[in-house]
Design a protein around this motif. Sequence first.
Motif, PDB file in Angstrom:
ATOM      1  N   CYS A  13       8.819 -15.765 -30.276  1.00  0.00           N
ATOM      2  CA  CYS A  13       9.787 -14.623 -30.867  1.00  0.00           C
ATOM      3  C   CYS A  13       9.181 -13.689 -31.766  1.00  0.00           C
ATOM      4  N   GLY A  14       8.131 -13.056 -31.134  1.00  0.00           N
ATOM      5  CA  GLY A  14       7.231 -12.084 -31.772  1.00  0.00           C
ATOM      6  C   GLY A  14       6.902 -11.084 -30.843  1.00  0.00           C
ATOM      7  N   ASP A  15       6.142  -9.824 -31.382  1.00  0.00           N
ATOM      8  CA  ASP A  15       5.601  -8.904 -30.636  1.00  0.00           C
ATOM      9  C   ASP A  15       4.001  -8.967 -30.460  1.00  0.00           C
ATOM     10  N   ALA A  16       3.697  -8.739 -29.394  1.00  0.00           N
ATOM     11  CA  ALA A  16       1.980  -8.441 -29.193  1.00  0.00           C
ATOM     12  C   ALA A  16       1.968  -7.726 -27.800  1.00  0.00           C
ATOM     13  N   ALA A  17       1.323  -6.597 -27.733  1.00  0.00           N
ATOM     14  CA  ALA A  17       1.049  -5.634 -26.666  1.00  0.00           C
ATOM     15  C   ALA A  17      -0.139  -5.153 -26.637  1.00  0.00           C
ATOM     16  N   ARG A  18      -0.627  -4.324 -25.365  1.00  0.00           N
ATOM     17  CA  ARG A  18      -1.771  -3.460 -25.498  1.00  0.00           C
ATOM     18  C   ARG A  18      -1.850  -2.282 -24.572  1.00  0.00           C
ATOM     19  N   ILE A  19      -1.942  -1.071 -24.911  1.00  0.00           N
ATOM     20  CA  ILE A  19      -2.174  -0.060 -23.857  1.00  0.00           C
ATOM     21  C   ILE A  19      -3.497  -0.030 -23.389  1.00  0.00           C
ATOM     22  N   ARG A  20      -3.784   0.451 -22.115  1.00  0.00           N
ATOM     23  CA  ARG A  20      -5.442   0.814 -22.050  1.00  0.00           C
ATOM     24  C   ARG A  20      -5.145   1.765 -20.871  1.00  0.00           C
ATOM     25  N   TYR A  21      -5.785   3.067 -21.049  1.00  0.00           N
ATOM     26  CA  TYR A  21      -5.463   4.400 -20.494  1.00  0.00           C
ATOM     27  C   TYR A  21      -6.626   5.019 -20.167  1.00  0.00           C
ATOM     28  N   LEU A  22      -6.910   5.901 -19.390  1.00  0.00           N
ATOM     29  CA  LEU A  22      -8.174   6.676 -19.243  1.00  0.00           C
ATOM     30  C   LEU A  22      -7.906   7.814 -20.256  1.00  0.00           C
ATOM     31  N   GLY A  23      -8.721   8.292 -21.055  1.00  0.00           N
ATOM     32  CA  GLY A  23      -8.640   9.414 -21.753  1.00  0.00           C
ATOM     33  C   GLY A  23      -9.027  10.646 -21.202  1.00  0.00           C
ATOM     34  N   HIS A  29      -9.613   3.721 -23.156  1.00  0.00           N
ATOM     35  CA  HIS A  29      -9.291   3.441 -24.426  1.00  0.00           C
ATOM     36  C   HIS A  29      -8.130   2.555 -24.532  1.00  0.00           C
ATOM     37  N   ASN A  30      -8.002   1.732 -25.859  1.00  0.00           N
ATOM     38  CA  ASN A  30      -7.174   0.644 -25.924  1.00  0.00           C
ATOM     39  C   ASN A  30      -6.629   0.819 -27.239  1.00  0.00           C
ATOM     40  N   ILE A  31      -5.159   0.707 -27.280  1.00  0.00           N
ATOM     41  CA  ILE A  31      -4.173   0.394 -28.294  1.00  0.00           C
ATOM     42  C   ILE A  31      -3.668  -0.918 -28.492  1.00  0.00           C
ATOM     43  N   MET A  32      -3.700  -1.475 -29.326  1.00  0.00           N
ATOM     44  CA  MET A  32      -3.272  -2.788 -29.629  1.00  0.00           C
ATOM     45  C   MET A  32      -1.943  -2.726 -30.566  1.00  0.00           C
ATOM     46  N   ILE A  33      -0.793  -3.368 -30.129  1.00  0.00           N
ATOM     47  CA  ILE A  33       0.534  -3.122 -30.943  1.00  0.00           C
ATOM     48  C   ILE A  33       0.792  -4.551 -31.360  1.00  0.00           C
ATOM     49  N   ASP A  34       0.789  -4.892 -32.732  1.00  0.00           N
ATOM     50  CA  ASP A  34       0.996  -5.897 -33.321  1.00  0.00           C
ATOM     51  C   ASP A  34       0.118  -7.139 -32.677  1.00  0.00           C
ATOM     52  N   CYS A  58     -13.566  -0.938 -26.977  1.00  0.00           N
ATOM     53  CA  CYS A  58     -13.172  -1.304 -28.028  1.00  0.00           C
ATOM     54  C   CYS A  58     -11.557  -1.239 -28.084  1.00  0.00           C
ATOM     55  N   ILE A  59     -10.946  -1.451 -29.267  1.00  0.00           N
ATOM     56  CA  ILE A  59      -9.750  -1.221 -29.619  1.00  0.00           C
ATOM     57  C   ILE A  59      -9.809  -0.110 -30.569  1.00  0.00           C
ATOM     58  N   ASP A  60      -9.337   1.209 -29.937  1.00  0.00           N
ATOM     59  CA  ASP A  60      -9.358   2.428 -30.804  1.00  0.00           C
ATOM     60  C   ASP A  60      -8.545   2.343 -31.871  1.00  0.00           C
ATOM     61  N   VAL A  61      -7.136   1.912 -31.594  1.00  0.00           N
ATOM     62  CA  VAL A  61      -6.494   1.711 -32.760  1.00  0.00           C
ATOM     63  C   VAL A  61      -5.495   0.361 -32.814  1.00  0.00           C
ATOM     64  N   TRP A  62      -5.485  -0.281 -33.617  1.00  0.00           N
ATOM     65  CA  TRP A  62      -4.416  -1.531 -33.832  1.00  0.00           C
ATOM     66  C   TRP A  62      -3.344  -1.232 -34.433  1.00  0.00           C
ATOM     67  N   ILE A  63      -2.290  -1.240 -34.151  1.00  0.00           N
ATOM     68  CA  ILE A  63      -0.972  -0.976 -34.905  1.00  0.00           C
ATOM     69  C   ILE A  63      -0.335  -2.225 -35.236  1.00  0.00           C
ATOM     70  N   ILE A  64      -0.194  -2.398 -36.704  1.00  0.00           N
ATOM     71  CA  ILE A  64       0.749  -3.396 -36.971  1.00  0.00           C
ATOM     72  C   ILE A  64       1.751  -2.967 -37.868  1.00  0.00           C
ATOM     73  N   SER A  65       2.801  -3.508 -37.127  1.00  0.00           N
ATOM     74  CA  SER A  65       4.269  -2.620 -37.571  1.00  0.00           C
ATOM     75  C   SER A  65       4.607  -2.932 -38.932  1.00  0.00           C
ATOM     76  N   HIS A  66       4.670  -4.423 -39.283  1.00  0.00           N
ATOM     77  CA  HIS A  66       5.052  -4.721 -40.534  1.00  0.00           C
ATOM     78  C   HIS A  66       4.673  -6.138 -40.836  1.00  0.00           C
ATOM     79  N   ASP A  70       5.595 -13.024 -36.991  1.00  0.00           N
ATOM     80  CA  ASP A  70       5.429 -12.857 -35.789  1.00  0.00           C
ATOM     81  C   ASP A  70       4.935 -11.178 -35.355  1.00  0.00           C
ATOM     82  N   HIS A  71       4.439 -10.687 -36.294  1.00  0.00           N
ATOM     83  CA  HIS A  71       3.954  -9.093 -35.866  1.00  0.00           C
ATOM     84  C   HIS A  71       2.354  -9.305 -36.321  1.00  0.00           C
TER      85      HIS A  71
END
Length: 365
Positions: A13-23, A29-34, A58-66, A70-71
């Motif tokens: 019951c937590g959050d973890a996700a990733r976005i991978r896209y062509l810039g 590029h990769n963005i990790m979310i929580d 690489c992980i261009d940005v890792w966002i940690i929400s709070h 669980d995040h």
Amino acid sequence: MNSMEIFFYQAGCGDAARIRYLGNDGKYHNIMIDSGYSRTYSEILTEQLNEIERKKECIDVWIISHIHDDHIEGAVAYINSVKRGERKDIVDTWFYNAPRQPKHKNSKGRDNLISTPASIDNGDKLAEYLNSIGKLNTTDMTTESPNINLYGLSLIVLSPDSHKLRRLREKYPPGSGNRLQRIEDEMTSLVSAARGHDYHKPLEAFALDQWIEDDSVENGSSIAFLINYNDKNVLWLADAHPSLIVESLIKLGYNRKNKLTCEWVKVTHHGSKGNNSNKLYDIVNCSNYLISANGTNRHCLPTKECLARILRNENRPMETEYKLYFTYDDTILRRIFDVDSTIVFKKYNFHTLYLNGQKYLKTTL
């Protein structure tokens, strides 16, 4: 045509996700979310990070929400593995609002952050590590932040505002010895979670005109945001308070008549009743809703009341089929609509999808 992949990972019951896209620079590029819990890191994220390295990305940005475990706990497990020399650090930038007002490294390289024995919780550990390597945010990520462009992907912060972040830091002043809240306690915010499953109630039995918003200081400090890539939007809500999300979207020009059209909504706070409001779903037009939760968590999330607010919203286009995606498949989640006649699926034009036998849901936009 440029494409974007989204990975929604199993994180309890937590959050973890990733976005991978062509810039727009022609590179991926990769963005990790929580990051979920430490087991999320060991069981899922480690192999994902290895794959990123194999692709020489690489992980261009890792966002940690709070700061709730669980995040954030998986990210702390990551930095611990880096410290032990088990892997190299492949994160370029972190978006993270330190829970205690940070004092960044001075010009002589001395660490001026939190020098107190109380700094032992995960939120402090991450802040101290980022400060030690010069990657702690020099400015906070709030609704006052300018829109961020990451190689053609736009990121707009919808939460927190400066008031909600100030409330967090007033609760945890530097040197106070106050332990950070690591695991959300029902006694902290009774409205944010159910006392028990509400799956015994039919979908149409919920009084949607009655609602009390979550009052958790930590949840309210969540970094929530809207991303746009190739004119497609995804709404990432972490555990944010919906009243602020609505306020932020209205400032962007969205309302009941001019709804925000999204490809996906990552439902806030794992589908709790206190973090999902009618007003939020009044101004969002989306057919895909992701609920990051298993059926065995102690908060009994997701709540059926939350799902009722999505499915029964009076401003919803009923001709649009809604899809509720769950990051797990278990008997508890499968029984959410057992009390309802199967007619309810047709009446409210929706169906449910469960992640069976996989560690993550992958979708391509």
